[in-house]
Design a protein around this motif. Structure first.
Motif, PDB file in Angstrom:
ATOM      1  N   CYS A 333       0.831  -1.209   0.000  1.00  0.00           N
ATOM      2  CA  CYS A 333       0.000   0.000   0.000  1.00  0.00           C
ATOM      3  C   CYS A 333       0.864   1.256   0.000  1.00  0.00           C
ATOM      4  O   CYS A 333       0.626   2.201  -0.777  1.00  0.00           O
ATOM      5  N   ARG A 334       1.883   1.264   0.837  1.00  0.00           N
ATOM      6  CA  ARG A 334       2.741   2.447   0.935  1.00  0.00           C
ATOM      7  C   ARG A 334       3.569   2.651  -0.318  1.00  0.00           C
ATOM      8  O   ARG A 334       3.911   3.781  -0.669  1.00  0.00           O
ATOM      9  N   ALA A 335       3.872   1.544  -1.009  1.00  0.00           N
ATOM     10  CA  ALA A 335       4.608   1.673  -2.269  1.00  0.00           C
ATOM     11  C   ALA A 335       3.774   2.415  -3.312  1.00  0.00           C
ATOM     12  O   ALA A 335       4.303   3.207  -4.105  1.00  0.00           O
ATOM     13  N   ILE A 336       2.455   2.171  -3.325  1.00  0.00           N
ATOM     14  CA  ILE A 336       1.578   2.902  -4.246  1.00  0.00           C
ATOM     15  C   ILE A 336       1.550   4.381  -3.884  1.00  0.00           C
ATOM     16  O   ILE A 336       1.660   5.251  -4.759  1.00  0.00           O
ATOM     17  N   VAL A 337       1.408   4.676  -2.590  1.00  0.00           N
ATOM     18  CA  VAL A 337       1.407   6.081  -2.152  1.00  0.00           C
ATOM     19  C   VAL A 337       2.725   6.746  -2.517  1.00  0.00           C
ATOM     20  O   VAL A 337       2.746   7.869  -3.045  1.00  0.00           O
ATOM     21  N   ARG A 338       3.822   6.067  -2.269  1.00  0.00           N
ATOM     22  CA  ARG A 338       5.146   6.649  -2.525  1.00  0.00           C
ATOM     23  C   ARG A 338       5.335   6.974  -4.003  1.00  0.00           C
ATOM     24  O   ARG A 338       5.785   8.076  -4.351  1.00  0.00           O
ATOM     25  N   ARG A 339       4.992   6.036  -4.868  1.00  0.00           N
ATOM     26  CA  ARG A 339       5.173   6.263  -6.307  1.00  0.00           C
ATOM     27  C   ARG A 339       4.264   7.399  -6.800  1.00  0.00           C
ATOM     28  O   ARG A 339       4.688   8.255  -7.572  1.00  0.00           O
ATOM     29  N   THR A 340       3.023   7.422  -6.347  1.00  0.00           N
ATOM     30  CA  THR A 340       2.084   8.441  -6.810  1.00  0.00           C
ATOM     31  C   THR A 340       2.481   9.821  -6.305  1.00  0.00           C
ATOM     32  O   THR A 340       2.452  10.806  -7.056  1.00  0.00           O
ATOM     33  N   ALA A 341       2.864   9.903  -5.032  1.00  0.00           N
ATOM     34  CA  ALA A 341       3.279  11.193  -4.472  1.00  0.00           C
ATOM     35  C   ALA A 341       4.561  11.696  -5.130  1.00  0.00           C
ATOM     36  O   ALA A 341       4.762  12.915  -5.287  1.00  0.00           O
ATOM     37  N   GLU A 342       5.413  10.786  -5.546  1.00  0.00           N
ATOM     38  CA  GLU A 342       6.644  11.153  -6.248  1.00  0.00           C
ATOM     39  C   GLU A 342       6.331  11.767  -7.616  1.00  0.00           C
ATOM     40  O   GLU A 342       6.972  12.741  -8.036  1.00  0.00           O
ATOM     41  N   LEU A 343       5.312  11.219  -8.296  1.00  0.00           N
ATOM     42  CA  LEU A 343       4.949  11.712  -9.623  1.00  0.00           C
ATOM     43  C   LEU A 343       4.148  13.009  -9.561  1.00  0.00           C
ATOM     44  O   LEU A 343       4.356  13.920 -10.366  1.00  0.00           O
ATOM     45  N   MET A 344       3.208  13.089  -8.624  1.00  0.00           N
ATOM     46  CA  MET A 344       2.299  14.235  -8.536  1.00  0.00           C
ATOM     47  C   MET A 344       2.131  14.646  -7.079  1.00  0.00           C
ATOM     48  O   MET A 344       1.086  14.396  -6.461  1.00  0.00           O
ATOM     49  N   PRO A 345       3.142  15.266  -6.489  1.00  0.00           N
ATOM     50  CA  PRO A 345       3.132  15.517  -5.041  1.00  0.00           C
ATOM     51  C   PRO A 345       1.976  16.376  -4.538  1.00  0.00           C
ATOM     52  O   PRO A 345       1.517  16.194  -3.408  1.00  0.00           O
ATOM     53  N   GLU A 346       1.488  17.309  -5.351  1.00  0.00           N
ATOM     54  CA  GLU A 346       0.449  18.219  -4.885  1.00  0.00           C
ATOM     55  C   GLU A 346      -0.957  17.818  -5.324  1.00  0.00           C
ATOM     56  O   GLU A 346      -1.927  18.527  -5.058  1.00  0.00           O
ATOM     57  N   ALA A 347      -1.086  16.666  -5.986  1.00  0.00           N
ATOM     58  CA  ALA A 347      -2.385  16.284  -6.537  1.00  0.00           C
ATOM     59  C   ALA A 347      -3.390  15.865  -5.474  1.00  0.00           C
ATOM     60  O   ALA A 347      -4.574  16.182  -5.558  1.00  0.00           O
ATOM     61  N   GLY A 348      -2.927  15.124  -4.476  1.00  0.00           N
ATOM     62  CA  GLY A 348      -3.854  14.577  -3.487  1.00  0.00           C
ATOM     63  C   GLY A 348      -3.349  14.697  -2.069  1.00  0.00           C
ATOM     64  O   GLY A 348      -2.162  14.949  -1.823  1.00  0.00           O
ATOM     65  N   HIS A 349      -4.254  14.514  -1.131  1.00  0.00           N
ATOM     66  CA  HIS A 349      -3.892  14.452   0.291  1.00  0.00           C
ATOM     67  C   HIS A 349      -3.411  13.022   0.571  1.00  0.00           C
ATOM     68  O   HIS A 349      -4.161  12.181   1.097  1.00  0.00           O
ATOM     69  N   TRP A 350      -2.164  12.753   0.224  1.00  0.00           N
ATOM     70  CA  TRP A 350      -1.662  11.378   0.268  1.00  0.00           C
ATOM     71  C   TRP A 350      -1.681  10.797   1.671  1.00  0.00           C
ATOM     72  O   TRP A 350      -1.820   9.580   1.846  1.00  0.00           O
ATOM     73  N   GLU A 351      -1.567  11.652   2.681  1.00  0.00           N
ATOM     74  CA  GLU A 351      -1.588  11.171   4.063  1.00  0.00           C
ATOM     75  C   GLU A 351      -2.979  10.664   4.460  1.00  0.00           C
ATOM     76  O   GLU A 351      -3.135  10.004   5.496  1.00  0.00           O
ATOM     77  N   GLN A 352      -4.005  10.962   3.632  1.00  0.00           N
ATOM     78  CA  GLN A 352      -5.365  10.509   3.920  1.00  0.00           C
ATOM     79  C   GLN A 352      -5.759   9.299   3.061  1.00  0.00           C
ATOM     80  O   GLN A 352      -6.939   8.988   2.929  1.00  0.00           O
ATOM     81  N   SER A 353      -4.788   8.630   2.506  1.00  0.00           N
ATOM     82  CA  SER A 353      -5.067   7.508   1.610  1.00  0.00           C
ATOM     83  C   SER A 353      -5.902   6.421   2.302  1.00  0.00           C
ATOM     84  O   SER A 353      -5.602   5.987   3.407  1.00  0.00           O
ATOM     85  N   GLU A 354      -6.962   6.010   1.622  1.00  0.00           N
ATOM     86  CA  GLU A 354      -7.785   4.893   2.074  1.00  0.00           C
ATOM     87  C   GLU A 354      -7.306   3.643   1.349  1.00  0.00           C
ATOM     88  O   GLU A 354      -7.361   3.556   0.124  1.00  0.00           O
ATOM     89  N   PHE A 355      -6.819   2.660   2.089  1.00  0.00           N
ATOM     90  CA  PHE A 355      -6.254   1.451   1.490  1.00  0.00           C
ATOM     91  C   PHE A 355      -7.343   0.394   1.276  1.00  0.00           C
ATOM     92  O   PHE A 355      -8.303   0.297   2.052  1.00  0.00           O
ATOM     93  N   TRP A 356      -7.147  -0.415   0.256  1.00  0.00           N
ATOM     94  CA  TRP A 356      -8.097  -1.486  -0.074  1.00  0.00           C
ATOM     95  C   TRP A 356      -7.364  -2.590  -0.813  1.00  0.00           C
ATOM     96  O   TRP A 356      -6.386  -2.338  -1.532  1.00  0.00           O
ATOM     97  N   ALA A 357      -7.843  -3.814  -0.652  1.00  0.00           N
ATOM     98  CA  ALA A 357      -7.311  -4.946  -1.426  1.00  0.00           C
ATOM     99  C   ALA A 357      -8.468  -5.821  -1.881  1.00  0.00           C
ATOM    100  O   ALA A 357      -9.434  -6.026  -1.137  1.00  0.00           O
ATOM    101  N   GLY A 358      -8.372  -6.318  -3.107  1.00  0.00           N
ATOM    102  CA  GLY A 358      -9.398  -7.196  -3.650  1.00  0.00           C
ATOM    103  C   GLY A 358      -8.773  -8.321  -4.453  1.00  0.00           C
ATOM    104  O   GLY A 358      -7.640  -8.196  -4.937  1.00  0.00           O
ATOM    105  N   LEU A 359      -9.500  -9.414  -4.593  1.00  0.00           N
ATOM    106  CA  LEU A 359      -8.986 -10.603  -5.276  1.00  0.00           C
ATOM    107  C   LEU A 359      -9.480 -10.628  -6.716  1.00  0.00           C
ATOM    108  O   LEU A 359     -10.656 -10.892  -6.980  1.00  0.00           O
ATOM    109  N   ARG A 360      -8.570 -10.387  -7.638  1.00  0.00           N
ATOM    110  CA  ARG A 360      -8.937 -10.427  -9.051  1.00  0.00           C
ATOM    111  C   ARG A 360      -8.869 -11.878  -9.544  1.00  0.00           C
ATOM    112  O   ARG A 360      -7.886 -12.577  -9.306  1.00  0.00           O
ATOM    113  N   PRO A 361      -9.877 -12.324 -10.293  1.00  0.00           N
ATOM    114  CA  PRO A 361      -9.888 -13.719 -10.767  1.00  0.00           C
ATOM    115  C   PRO A 361      -9.052 -13.873 -12.037  1.00  0.00           C
ATOM    116  O   PRO A 361      -9.540 -13.691 -13.152  1.00  0.00           O
ATOM    117  N   ALA A 362      -7.793 -14.228 -11.891  1.00  0.00           N
ATOM    118  CA  ALA A 362      -6.854 -14.238 -13.015  1.00  0.00           C
ATOM    119  C   ALA A 362      -6.742 -15.618 -13.649  1.00  0.00           C
ATOM    120  O   ALA A 362      -6.619 -16.631 -12.956  1.00  0.00           O
TER     121      ALA A 362
END
Length: 417
Positions: A333-362
């Motif tokens: 989860c933090r890796a997603i926040v880190r990469r996104t904040a690195e690309l667009m630091p001012e786009a979102g309130h990254w410290e308020q990230s709501e995390f989620w996980a789901g099972l994709r049927p691959a």
């Protein structure tokens, strides 16, 4: 004819809708309390015909080996004492040849293009709202090697009618100014103007309401246990509803249970090579409107997709092959926040990230099972992997044709046909 649809995710609900539109009596069964609140709840939000390159491609085996020791790897294989996982992994490696990857791209593009058309027609007919945007999808690459490897798949997609155009960094920033701060890092990009984005959960719940108004019955909080069957027909579905064991009967049945389809199918002696690929997402409030993107984005190197859902940002991706647990891996989860904040630091309130996980049927090929089973009244619409939202309407429309005895208007390797 009365049809029982097993599963109320985006694939199950669209299946119910299209079947009802053809005049069938339809009942939908799901263990959750509402439609679209499991794998469809917080996915990447893209209607992405251009996201058609399967995970199984010639470069995949080396990448997977390299990523084995990284808990934040884009595609993480965690070996388990699970025969289903190993069967899936062996089949995945067999799909990694150039010829098979090209064949699978063709299947995925054809289904995706048809499905997008079906979604657009449904939206026009119903006026359904789901925070959708029609601004295309921009794939950007900060690694030159990743960009080079994307050129051949993009060429195949263009041949199939998916207009995925190769562009340079300047054009990418012109299309999406939010990428301007990392302009110097972009090695190249592709852009597909006809692709879309939108909230799959909003769509699923809104369509479920319309389906219910049209006469579809929804049985929520109903656990599906197994089947009553003969050698060639399903006679009923055994469930627990309101604490009581019951058997639900219909004329025909459609299996739309995502990753759990394989488990249930095994009770009938059917083998579906579907394994859960746990995906992660973050949902974040927009911080700075000028710094936030409006064109849906894909970061292929990190296997992330970015969608704008009104005043929210959704970033989703990565895949973890580690069984059926939905437990959050905070490192990922933090890796997603880190990469996104690195690309667009001012786009979102990254410290308020709501995390989620789901099972994709691959499936190993990323091509879903759509069509008939060997049981005369059991149909399959499952195994869509990361593209359930993209492929849902087209899969449902094609399956409805198959149920009605018609040939679908789509060149696709349908199951059992």
């Amino acid at each position: 004819m009365h049809i029982l649809v097993l599963g109320a995710g985006v694939v199950g609900v669209t299946t119910a809708w299209f079947l009802r539109q053809q005049g069938y009596e339809v009942t939908v069964v799901d263990r959750q309390s509402n439609a679209g609140i499991e794998t469809s709840y917080a996915n990447g939000g893209q209607i992405s015909v251009s996201h058609a390159e399967p995970w199984a491609n010639p470069s995949a085996p080396l990448k997977v080996l390299k990523w084995l020791a990284r808990s934040d790897a884009p595609l993480l294989f965690r070996p388990r004492m699970d025969p289903a996982q190993w069967r899936w992994a062996i089949a995945f490696l067999r799909q990694c040849t150039s010829a098979r990857a090209a064949h699978n791209i063709r299947q995925i593009v054809r289904l995706g293009t048809y499905s997008r058309e079906c979604l657009q027609a449904l939206r026009k007919d119903t006026g359904i709202e789901y925070s959708h945007l029609e601004r295309g999808i921009l794939h950007f690459y900060t690694n030159p090697a990743e960009f080079e490897s994307a050129l051949e798949p993009a060429r195949i997609m263009r041949e199939l009618g998916c207009d995925r155009q190769v562009i340079d960094a300047d054009h990418a920033v012109e299309l999406e100014p939010a990428l301007a701060p990392v302009r110097h890092r972009i090695a190249g990009a592709t852009y597909t103007s006809e692709d879309e984005s939108g909230d799959a959960c909003q769509f699923t719940q809104a369509l479920a309401k319309k389906a219910q108004d049209a006469g579809v019955e929804f049985l929520y909080q109903t656990d599906i246990l197994g089947f009553e069957n003969t050698r060639d027909r399903v006679l009923g579905v055994n469930v627990i509803r309101a604490g009581k064991h019951q058997t639900l009967r219909a004329d025909s049945y459609v299996l739309c249970l995502g990753s759990f389809s394989a488990i249930l199918a095994r009770k009938l002696g059917l083998f579906l090579n579907i394994y859960p690929a746990k995906g992660y997402s973050i949902t974040v409030p927009v911080k700075n409107e000028e710094a936030a993107f409006n064109v849906s984005l894909t970061d292929d190197e990190f296997k992330l997709v970015f969608s704008r859902l009104g005043d929210r940002i959704r970033v989703a991706g990565t895949a973890e092959l580690s069984g059926y647990s939905r437990e959050l891996n905070l490192t990922r989860c933090r890796a997603i926040v880190r990469r996104t904040a690195e690309l667009m630091p001012e786009a979102g309130h990254w410290e308020q990230s709501e995390f989620w996980a789901g099972l994709r049927p691959a499936t190993p090929s990323n091509v879903p099972y759509i069509g008939k089973s060997r049981f005369g009244n059991l149909y399959l619409n499952t195994g869509h992997g990361t593209l359930g939202w993209t492929h849902s309407c087209g899969s449902a429309a094609a399956l409805t044709d198959i149920v009605a005895g018609r040939k679908p208007d789509l060149d696709f390797n349908f199951t059992g046909l």
